[in-house]
Design a protein around this motif. Structure first.
Motif, PDB file in Angstrom:
ATOM      1  N   HIS A   1       0.746  -1.132  -0.058  1.00 58.43           N
ATOM      2  CA  HIS A   1       0.067   0.144  -0.102  1.00 58.43           C
ATOM      3  C   HIS A   1       1.052   1.249   0.010  1.00 58.43           C
ATOM      4  CE1 HIS A   1      -3.423   2.641   1.169  1.00 58.43           C
ATOM      5  NE2 HIS A   1      -2.520   3.264   2.098  1.00 58.43           N
ATOM      6  N   ARG A   2       1.850   1.556   0.800  1.00 63.42           N
ATOM      7  CA  ARG A   2       2.695   2.405   0.982  1.00 63.42           C
ATOM      8  C   ARG A   2       3.370   2.836  -0.370  1.00 63.42           C
ATOM      9  NH1 ARG A   2       3.614   6.350   2.606  1.00 63.42           N
ATOM     10  NH2 ARG A   2       5.228   6.414   4.067  1.00 63.42           N
ATOM     11  N   VAL A   3       3.919   1.612  -1.169  1.00 60.31           N
ATOM     12  CA  VAL A   3       4.788   2.007  -2.198  1.00 60.31           C
ATOM     13  C   VAL A   3       3.877   1.959  -3.541  1.00 60.31           C
ATOM     14  CG1 VAL A   3       6.686   0.930  -1.376  1.00 60.31           C
ATOM     15  CG2 VAL A   3       5.264  -0.259  -2.530  1.00 60.31           C
ATOM     16  N   GLY A   4       2.488   1.979  -3.248  1.00 62.88           N
ATOM     17  CA  GLY A   4       1.635   2.202  -4.574  1.00 62.88           C
ATOM     18  C   GLY A   4       1.523   1.093  -5.255  1.00 62.88           C
ATOM     19  N   PHE A   5       1.822  -0.288  -4.970  1.00 65.55           N
ATOM     20  CA  PHE A   5       1.579  -1.307  -6.045  1.00 65.55           C
ATOM     21  C   PHE A   5       0.491  -1.467  -6.922  1.00 65.55           C
ATOM     22  CE2 PHE A   5       0.001  -5.752  -6.691  1.00 65.55           C
ATOM     23  CZ  PHE A   5       1.120  -6.335  -7.324  1.00 65.55           C
ATOM     24  N   GLN A   6       0.985  -1.822  -8.176  1.00 66.86           N
ATOM     25  CA  GLN A   6      -0.044  -1.925  -9.148  1.00 66.86           C
ATOM     26  C   GLN A   6       0.152  -3.391  -9.929  1.00 66.86           C
ATOM     27  OE1 GLN A   6      -2.084   0.431 -10.135  1.00 66.86           O
ATOM     28  NE2 GLN A   6      -1.426   1.636  -8.454  1.00 66.86           N
ATOM     29  N   ARG A   7      -0.953  -3.860 -10.239  1.00 67.78           N
ATOM     30  CA  ARG A   7      -0.873  -5.213 -10.666  1.00 67.78           C
ATOM     31  C   ARG A   7       0.118  -5.440 -12.055  1.00 67.78           C
ATOM     32  NH1 ARG A   7      -4.442  -9.596 -11.442  1.00 67.78           N
ATOM     33  NH2 ARG A   7      -5.781  -8.796  -9.961  1.00 67.78           N
ATOM     34  N   GLY A   8       0.801  -6.276 -12.025  1.00 72.10           N
ATOM     35  CA  GLY A   8       1.913  -6.401 -13.118  1.00 72.10           C
ATOM     36  C   GLY A   8       3.344  -6.227 -12.678  1.00 72.10           C
ATOM     37  N   GLU A   9       3.419  -5.227 -11.600  1.00 70.42           N
ATOM     38  CA  GLU A   9       4.588  -4.968 -11.093  1.00 70.42           C
ATOM     39  C   GLU A   9       5.527  -6.053 -10.640  1.00 70.42           C
ATOM     40  OE1 GLU A   9       4.543  -0.450 -10.453  1.00 70.42           O
ATOM     41  OE2 GLU A   9       3.831  -1.580  -8.989  1.00 70.42           O
ATOM     42  N   HIS A  10       6.841  -6.061 -11.021  1.00 69.90           N
ATOM     43  CA  HIS A  10       7.898  -6.968 -10.359  1.00 69.90           C
ATOM     44  C   HIS A  10       8.135  -6.521  -8.951  1.00 69.90           C
ATOM     45  CE1 HIS A  10       8.258  -8.005 -14.625  1.00 69.90           C
ATOM     46  NE2 HIS A  10       8.847  -9.274 -14.191  1.00 69.90           N
ATOM     47  N   VAL A  11       8.104  -7.278  -7.935  1.00 71.46           N
ATOM     48  CA  VAL A  11       8.435  -6.971  -6.553  1.00 71.46           C
ATOM     49  C   VAL A  11       9.557  -8.027  -6.144  1.00 71.46           C
ATOM     50  CG1 VAL A  11       7.611  -6.706  -4.212  1.00 71.46           C
ATOM     51  CG2 VAL A  11       5.987  -6.038  -6.096  1.00 71.46           C
ATOM     52  N   LEU A  12      10.747  -7.394  -5.595  1.00 76.87           N
ATOM     53  CA  LEU A  12      11.729  -8.216  -5.027  1.00 76.87           C
ATOM     54  C   LEU A  12      11.521  -8.181  -3.559  1.00 76.87           C
ATOM     55  CD1 LEU A  12      14.870  -9.266  -5.994  1.00 76.87           C
ATOM     56  CD2 LEU A  12      15.710  -7.232  -4.878  1.00 76.87           C
ATOM     57  N   VAL A  13      11.843  -9.362  -2.978  1.00 73.70           N
ATOM     58  CA  VAL A  13      11.446  -9.465  -1.563  1.00 73.70           C
ATOM     59  C   VAL A  13      12.732 -10.050  -1.041  1.00 73.70           C
ATOM     60  CG1 VAL A  13      10.050 -10.732   0.181  1.00 73.70           C
ATOM     61  CG2 VAL A  13       9.062  -9.875  -2.114  1.00 73.70           C
ATOM     62  N   HIS A  14      13.203  -9.219  -0.041  1.00 76.03           N
ATOM     63  CA  HIS A  14      14.531 -10.038   0.940  1.00 76.03           C
ATOM     64  C   HIS A  14      13.882 -10.745   1.946  1.00 76.03           C
ATOM     65  CE1 HIS A  14      17.818  -8.094  -1.104  1.00 76.03           C
ATOM     66  NE2 HIS A  14      16.939  -6.777  -1.114  1.00 76.03           N
ATOM     67  N   GLY A  15      14.755 -11.615   2.547  1.00 78.36           N
ATOM     68  CA  GLY A  15      14.298 -12.474   3.644  1.00 78.36           C
ATOM     69  C   GLY A  15      13.144 -13.091   3.350  1.00 78.36           C
ATOM     70  N   ALA A  16      13.105 -13.681   2.004  1.00 75.42           N
ATOM     71  CA  ALA A  16      11.800 -14.301   1.509  1.00 75.42           C
ATOM     72  C   ALA A  16      11.325 -15.467   2.121  1.00 75.42           C
ATOM     73  CB  ALA A  16      12.134 -14.413  -0.166  1.00 75.42           C
TER      74      ALA A  16
ATOM     75  N   LEU B   1      17.032 -15.685  -6.139  1.00 71.99           N
ATOM     76  CA  LEU B   1      18.070 -15.346  -6.184  1.00 71.99           C
ATOM     77  C   LEU B   1      19.050 -15.478  -4.787  1.00 71.99           C
ATOM     78  CD1 LEU B   1      17.805 -12.051  -8.237  1.00 71.99           C
ATOM     79  CD2 LEU B   1      18.386 -14.199  -8.966  1.00 71.99           C
ATOM     80  N   ARG B   2      20.451 -15.540  -4.897  1.00 69.77           N
ATOM     81  CA  ARG B   2      21.216 -15.436  -3.768  1.00 69.77           C
ATOM     82  C   ARG B   2      21.599 -14.036  -3.796  1.00 69.77           C
ATOM     83  NH1 ARG B   2      18.993 -19.737  -3.319  1.00 69.77           N
ATOM     84  NH2 ARG B   2      19.997 -21.921  -3.159  1.00 69.77           N
ATOM     85  N   PRO B   3      22.112 -13.611  -2.457  1.00 72.28           N
ATOM     86  CA  PRO B   3      22.340 -12.280  -2.270  1.00 72.28           C
ATOM     87  C   PRO B   3      24.287 -12.343  -2.377  1.00 72.28           C
ATOM     88  CG  PRO B   3      21.987 -13.069  -0.072  1.00 72.28           C
ATOM     89  CD  PRO B   3      21.548 -14.180  -1.099  1.00 72.28           C
ATOM     90  N   CYS B   4      24.626 -12.634  -3.537  1.00 71.26           N
ATOM     91  CA  CYS B   4      26.359 -13.014  -3.749  1.00 71.26           C
ATOM     92  C   CYS B   4      26.459 -11.892  -4.700  1.00 71.26           C
ATOM     93  CB  CYS B   4      26.266 -14.347  -4.434  1.00 71.26           C
ATOM     94  SG  CYS B   4      25.373 -14.849  -5.765  1.00 71.26           S
ATOM     95  N   ASP B   5      27.836 -11.787  -4.928  1.00 73.87           N
ATOM     96  CA  ASP B   5      28.201 -10.770  -5.969  1.00 73.87           C
ATOM     97  C   ASP B   5      27.402 -10.888  -7.204  1.00 73.87           C
ATOM     98  OD1 ASP B   5      30.085  -9.874  -3.959  1.00 73.87           O
ATOM     99  OD2 ASP B   5      31.539 -11.051  -4.939  1.00 73.87           O
TER     100      ASP B   5
END
Length: 326
Positions: A135-150, A191-195
């Motif tokens: 809600h705070r970032v104004g998500f819209q259908r179809g957007e790509h969302v990267l999630v840490h600590g997933a 994904l892994r948080p590597c280089d």
């Protein structure tokens, strides 16, 4: 009644199961008394921080730990839509790891019949955090969302919610076991948080980057998160599970029209109370339809409440950690 009583702010070791007083009055954050017969309690990172006196919302010791309950309403405030006998999930902020707890009426949802109390204990905090982040970032259908600590509680809830709302969730996790949890929660890519991981994000998104990052981890990957945002991208700051609070060089925001947005539900609700009604309506609807279903990774008994907190402290937890009370 029995409860997990924290007597010293030394971490999980500062608490033990003991006889504790019955809850009196109303929750300090509530206008009326909502008493829950607790069947299960969710354990989250804020509960761990509280045991060390490092969380902004805390009770002085001795206090009963646990911020999230699922159970049966015993007493409800006048004028609310809650009634004795209702099966609910709610926030308590503290006090959940006991046989009865005071909860906050406006942070309460009714459980669908398909949800047992273990799933209910994993519902409100994580999915409310995920919902409010989007809600705070104004998500819209179809957007790509990267999630840490997933693979954690908030992470898996965010992946499920993004998928349910028509977005494309991308997970970042550190191990093979955590990858399996993220994929079960609906991650399209992991994904892994590597280089070089921000470049992999760009490859997955046609060279543009994601529109949104949801970050409950913080730490040294924060700058890389900014690098993998598309022009006009938004980063939701949810927490700092890595233990360090990152800083932002604002020229990075200026050059590519990026936004960094804090996610703190309580002050927002105090100013804009309608948001919590919308949140509760959507969570109840999504839960009843089966669009969201908490991933519970660990279920322990009240006698093991210290161990539940230690799972978070040692970063061993996957999914939600739940303690059965009854």
């Amino acid at each position: 009644m029995r409860g997990f009583l924290v007597t010293e702010l030394t971490g999980p070791s500062g608490g033990s199961v003991a006889e504790v007083p019955e809850p009196e009055g109303a929750h300090p954050w509530a206008d009326g008394r909502l008493l829950i017969e607790v069947h299960a309690a969710g354990v989250s990172f804020p509960d761990l921080l509280q045991t060390r006196g490092r969380y902004q919302h805390a009770a002085p010791p001795p206090y009963v730990a646990g911020g999230e309950v699922a159970g049966v309403v015993k007493e409800a405030p006048a004028g609310s839509d809650l009634r004795p006998g209702d099966r609910v999930a709610s926030l308590s902020v503290w006090g959940a790891l006991a046989e009865r707890a005071l909860a906050i009426p406006h942070y309460t949802v009714k459980l669908p019949d398909e949800f047992d109390f273990t799933a209910g204990a994993a519902l409100y905090l994580n999915y409310a955090t995920a919902w409010f982040s989007l809600h705070r970032v104004g998500f819209q259908r179809g957007e790509h969302v990267l999630v840490h600590g997933a693979s954690g509680g908030v992470g898996t809830a965010t992946l499920q919610l993004v998928r349910a709302l028509g977005g494309h969730p991308i997970a970042v996790v550190s191990t093979v076991d955590k990858e399996a949890v993220a994929r079960e929660a609906g991650a399209e890519e992991v994904l892994r948080p590597c280089d070089g991981w921000p470049e992999k994000v760009r490859q997955l998104t046609g060279g543009r980057g994601v529109q949104i990052v949801v970050d409950p981890v913080g730490g040294d990957r924060f700058t890389d998160s900014l690098r993998c945002l598309d022009v006009g991208g938004r980063l939701a700051v949810v927490g700092f599970a890595a233990g360090t609070i990152p800083t932002v060089k604002v020229n990075r925001l200026l050059l590519r029209d990026l936004s960094v947005v804090g996610v703190a539900l309580d002050p927002y609700v105090a100013r804009f109370p309608s948001v919590v009604r919308n949140l509760a309506r959507d969570l109840e609807k999504l839960a009843a339809s089966g669009s969201i279903r908490p991933l519970v990774g660990h279920v322990l008994e009240l006698a093991e409440a210290r161990r539940a907190l230690e799972l978070l402290d040692t970063r061993q937890a996957t999914g939600k950690v739940v303690v059965r009370i009854r």
